[in-house]
Design a protein around this motif. Structure first.
Motif, PDB file in Angstrom:
ATOM      1  N   PHE A   1     -18.869  53.067  -9.338  1.00  6.12           N
ATOM      2  CA  PHE A   1     -19.353  52.983 -11.031  1.00  6.12           C
ATOM      3  C   PHE A   1     -18.257  52.620 -10.699  1.00  6.12           C
ATOM      4  O   PHE A   1     -18.448  52.647 -12.301  1.00  6.12           O
ATOM      5  N   ASP A   2     -17.700  52.346 -10.282  1.00  2.00           N
ATOM      6  CA  ASP A   2     -15.783  51.662 -11.210  1.00  2.00           C
ATOM      7  C   ASP A   2     -15.008  52.882 -11.597  1.00  2.00           C
ATOM      8  O   ASP A   2     -14.769  52.708 -12.897  1.00  2.00           O
ATOM      9  N   CYS A   3     -15.815  54.142 -11.587  1.00  3.45           N
ATOM     10  CA  CYS A   3     -15.156  55.093 -12.448  1.00  3.45           C
ATOM     11  C   CYS A   3     -13.496  55.433 -11.765  1.00  3.45           C
ATOM     12  O   CYS A   3     -13.407  55.891 -10.395  1.00  3.45           O
TER      13      CYS A   3
ATOM     14  N   LEU B   1     -14.479  59.061 -14.833  1.00  6.62           N
ATOM     15  CA  LEU B   1     -14.149  58.059 -16.501  1.00  6.62           C
ATOM     16  C   LEU B   1     -13.997  57.057 -16.309  1.00  6.62           C
ATOM     17  O   LEU B   1     -13.750  56.107 -15.763  1.00  6.62           O
ATOM     18  N   GLU B   2     -14.607  56.633 -17.277  1.00  4.01           N
ATOM     19  CA  GLU B   2     -14.297  54.620 -17.367  1.00  4.01           C
ATOM     20  C   GLU B   2     -15.150  54.225 -17.254  1.00  4.01           C
ATOM     21  O   GLU B   2     -14.930  53.729 -16.085  1.00  4.01           O
ATOM     22  N   CYS B   3     -16.689  55.033 -16.997  1.00  3.81           N
ATOM     23  CA  CYS B   3     -17.136  53.626 -16.029  1.00  3.81           C
ATOM     24  C   CYS B   3     -17.830  52.743 -15.927  1.00  3.81           C
ATOM     25  O   CYS B   3     -17.969  52.761 -17.687  1.00  3.81           O
ATOM     26  N   ASN B   4     -18.699  52.593 -15.544  1.00  6.59           N
ATOM     27  CA  ASN B   4     -19.598  50.941 -15.643  1.00  6.59           C
ATOM     28  C   ASN B   4     -20.917  51.928 -16.529  1.00  6.59           C
ATOM     29  O   ASN B   4     -21.054  52.130 -15.780  1.00  6.59           O
TER      30      ASN B   4
ATOM     31  N   ASP C   1     -18.406  58.124 -19.892  1.00  5.64           N
ATOM     32  CA  ASP C   1     -17.422  59.318 -19.513  1.00  5.64           C
ATOM     33  C   ASP C   1     -18.606  60.420 -18.471  1.00  5.64           C
ATOM     34  O   ASP C   1     -19.386  60.400 -19.189  1.00  5.64           O
ATOM     35  N   ILE C   2     -18.698  60.680 -17.726  1.00  3.02           N
ATOM     36  CA  ILE C   2     -19.875  61.351 -17.330  1.00  3.02           C
ATOM     37  C   ILE C   2     -19.186  62.955 -17.031  1.00  3.02           C
ATOM     38  O   ILE C   2     -18.225  63.588 -16.357  1.00  3.02           O
TER      39      ILE C   2
ATOM     40  N   ASP D   1     -19.624  68.904 -15.284  1.00  7.24           N
ATOM     41  CA  ASP D   1     -19.899  70.619 -15.932  1.00  7.24           C
ATOM     42  C   ASP D   1     -21.202  70.934 -17.014  1.00  7.24           C
ATOM     43  O   ASP D   1     -21.715  71.498 -16.835  1.00  7.24           O
ATOM     44  N   LYS D   2     -20.816  69.800 -18.128  1.00  3.08           N
ATOM     45  CA  LYS D   2     -22.092  69.888 -19.024  1.00  3.08           C
ATOM     46  C   LYS D   2     -22.579  69.444 -19.423  1.00  3.08           C
ATOM     47  O   LYS D   2     -23.076  69.464 -20.589  1.00  3.08           O
ATOM     48  N   LYS D   3     -23.316  68.798 -18.325  1.00  4.13           N
ATOM     49  CA  LYS D   3     -24.065  67.399 -18.244  1.00  4.13           C
ATOM     50  C   LYS D   3     -23.666  67.325 -19.716  1.00  4.13           C
ATOM     51  O   LYS D   3     -25.200  66.148 -20.738  1.00  4.13           O
ATOM     52  N   ARG D   4     -22.994  66.393 -19.757  1.00  4.44           N
ATOM     53  CA  ARG D   4     -22.754  65.188 -20.737  1.00  4.44           C
ATOM     54  C   ARG D   4     -22.587  63.583 -20.714  1.00  4.44           C
ATOM     55  O   ARG D   4     -21.716  63.934 -19.645  1.00  4.44           O
ATOM     56  N   ILE D   5     -22.980  63.062 -21.101  1.00  5.64           N
ATOM     57  CA  ILE D   5     -22.711  61.362 -20.936  1.00  5.64           C
ATOM     58  C   ILE D   5     -22.064  61.363 -22.353  1.00  5.64           C
ATOM     59  O   ILE D   5     -22.521  61.314 -23.551  1.00  5.64           O
ATOM     60  N   ILE D   6     -21.119  60.215 -22.171  1.00  5.04           N
ATOM     61  CA  ILE D   6     -20.051  60.228 -23.419  1.00  5.04           C
ATOM     62  C   ILE D   6     -19.651  58.835 -23.308  1.00  5.04           C
ATOM     63  O   ILE D   6     -19.189  58.081 -22.024  1.00  5.04           O
ATOM     64  N   VAL D   7     -20.654  58.044 -24.626  1.00  2.00           N
ATOM     65  CA  VAL D   7     -20.801  56.626 -24.240  1.00  2.00           C
ATOM     66  C   VAL D   7     -19.149  55.998 -25.388  1.00  2.00           C
ATOM     67  O   VAL D   7     -19.401  56.977 -26.428  1.00  2.00           O
TER      68      VAL D   7
END
Length: 107
Positions: free
Chosen positions: A48-50, A60-63, A95-96, A99-105
């Motif tokens: 995913f181009d991370c 970080l900085e994924c599609n 960003d994924i 560990d903390k199960k977070r999706i950061i848009v």
């Protein structure tokens, strides 16, 4: 390490979280989606181009649209497809935090 302290956090289990997150994303505002504890974040970031953080806990900085759509299917959460579409419309990156199960848009 990025500073996410000023980004609003939405608990995915709240009823209106998908709609509220979609609105944030379409307004080009960053948002953190706190996913359930059993949310499966295992994936290959390179697909995913991370950019992968050294410790491997952050992608970080994924599609944005592609990775969120993949996670929606993997976790059987159709509501996440709404987020994937919003990421596509706004050209957002994601960003994924595995560990903390977070999706950061973000942009």
């Amino acid at each position: 390490m990025r500073d996410y302290s000023n980004i609003p956090v939405m608990d995915w289990n709240e009823d209106k979280a998908p709609k509220r997150a979609k609105a944030q994303i379409l307004h080009q505002e960053p948002v953190i989606l706190q996913m359930p504890d059993d949310f499966d974040t295992s994936l290959d970031g390179e697909d995913f181009d991370c950019r992968i953080e050294e410790n491997g806990n952050m992608l970080l900085e994924c599609n944005g649209s592609e990775i969120v759509q993949h996670l929606a299917a993997k976790n059987h959460l159709p509501g996440l497809e709404t987020i994937a579409k919003a990421c596509f419309q706004s050209s957002s990156q994601v960003d994924i935090d595995t560990d903390k199960k977070r999706i950061i848009v973000h942009d």
